[in-house]
Design an enzyme around this catalytic site. Sequence first.
Site, PDB file in Angstrom:
ATOM      1  N   HIS A 175      -6.679  -9.955  -7.676  1.00  0.00           N
ATOM      2  CA  HIS A 175      -6.192  -8.652  -8.154  1.00  0.00           C
ATOM      3  C   HIS A 175      -4.960  -8.348  -7.309  1.00  0.00           C
ATOM      4  CE1 HIS A 175      -8.517  -7.613  -4.590  1.00  0.00           C
ATOM      5  NE2 HIS A 175      -7.736  -6.550  -4.480  1.00  0.00           N
ATOM      6  N   HIS A 177      -1.743  -5.474  -5.548  1.00  0.00           N
ATOM      7  CA  HIS A 177      -1.409  -4.166  -4.966  1.00  0.00           C
ATOM      8  C   HIS A 177       0.098  -3.977  -4.886  1.00  0.00           C
ATOM      9  CE1 HIS A 177      -5.505  -3.376  -3.654  1.00  0.00           C
ATOM     10  NE2 HIS A 177      -5.543  -4.601  -3.145  1.00  0.00           N
ATOM     11  N   ASP A 215       6.504 -11.411  -2.084  1.00  0.00           N
ATOM     12  CA  ASP A 215       6.707 -10.524  -3.234  1.00  0.00           C
ATOM     13  C   ASP A 215       6.471 -11.260  -4.548  1.00  0.00           C
ATOM     14  OD1 ASP A 215       7.290  -8.178  -4.551  1.00  0.00           O
ATOM     15  OD2 ASP A 215       9.437  -8.562  -4.606  1.00  0.00           O
ATOM     16  N   HIS A 216       5.632 -10.662  -5.381  1.00  0.00           N
ATOM     17  CA  HIS A 216       5.276 -11.249  -6.685  1.00  0.00           C
ATOM     18  C   HIS A 216       4.652 -12.649  -6.538  1.00  0.00           C
ATOM     19  CE1 HIS A 216       7.479  -7.807  -8.073  1.00  0.00           C
ATOM     20  NE2 HIS A 216       7.019  -8.014  -9.286  1.00  0.00           N
ATOM     21  N   GLU A 258      -1.800  -0.662   1.921  1.00  0.00           N
ATOM     22  CA  GLU A 258      -2.317  -1.491   0.834  1.00  0.00           C
ATOM     23  C   GLU A 258      -2.274  -0.701  -0.470  1.00  0.00           C
ATOM     24  OE1 GLU A 258      -6.178  -4.234   0.693  1.00  0.00           O
ATOM     25  OE2 GLU A 258      -6.624  -2.130   0.347  1.00  0.00           O
TER      26      GLU A 258
HETATM   27 ZN   LIG Z   1      -7.001  -5.844  -2.705  1.00  0.00          ZN
END
Ligand SMILES: [Zn+2]
Length: 274
Positions: A175, A177, A215-216, A258
Site C-alpha cells: 500500500h 503513502h 519517490d514513486h 507517514e
Molecule cells: Zn504504510
Amino acid sequence: MLYLSRRIDFSAMHSYRIPEWSEEKNKQVFGLCSNINGHGHDYKLEVMVKGNLNHNSGIVVNTVDIKQLVGGIVEKELDGKFLNKEHQYFISHIPTTETIVGYLWDAIAPQLKDCTLHRLRLHENPYLFAEKGEEKMVTLSRKYHFSSAHRLHSDQLSDEENLTLFGKCNNPNGHGHNYYLEVFVKGDPDKVTGMIVDLGELDEIVDNIVLKKFDHKHLNLDTTEFNGLNPTSEVMAKVIYDMLAPHISNLYKIGLWETEKNYFEYLGTEEVSV
Ligand SMILES: [Zn+2]
Ligand SMILES: [Zn+2]
C-alpha cells in the site's frame, strides 16, 4: 514549569545579496533569492515561553501581553518592510530565516516579564522554518515530499505474527503513502551569507540521495536500501538519516511524516530494544 506558545504573523521582503560580490557570484550563491528588487514571504512566528504558574490568577503570563510585546516589535521593525533597505540590522546582515530568528530572540528575550523565552520558531513558508532555543545554535528545517509504496513485513516474525501485528499494512501487494520528509540541520549562521546551509545544495543532495530513489517506488521491491529491512517509518527515518549523514556535515535529525497523523523522528543515535 509550564510552557505556552503564541503565534504572531507578519509579511516582509528581502533579498540575499553581498554588495561587494559580482552579480554572477550573488546568483551562484543565493540563486533566485539574489533578485535585487527583492521578494517576500508571509512569516509565521511561534513564540514559546516558560514559567511558573501563578496560583492566584491560574496563568503563567497573559498571552495578550506576549502578543503586545512581540507583535509590537514585529510590527514596528519587520511587518511590511523591505528588510535589507529599511531595517538597520538587516542592512548589514542578510535576512535569512535563521538570521531573523536569532535577531528576534535577542530582541524579545530581555523584555519578557514573569516568564522566560524557551523557543522561537519562524516559518518562512510551509516547507522551511528556523528554530532558536535556549542553546546558542539555530536549527533549520526543510521539508520534502515523496510518494512510495511499502509492505510492513518482518523476516524475523512468522506470517501469522506479521499479520497480527501489521494487519492490513501486511497486504502482500503493499500500500502507499504521501510521505513528508523533514531534514534538520543545526549550526551558527555564516557571518557573510547568514546561512547555516546552502539550501540549493541541500535540495540537490536530498533529491539525489533520497527522493530519486524512493519517490514513486515500492520500497520493498524497487530499492536496495530496505533489503532485509521492514520499511516501517521508524526504519525509514533511520535509513534516510544514514543515507544523508555522509553528505550533510551539520545534519541534526530526520523527521518523517507517514501521514498527517503519524510523525517519526531520528537523531542519529539508535537504542535497540529486544
Ligand atoms: Zn504504510
Ligand atoms: Zn526569501
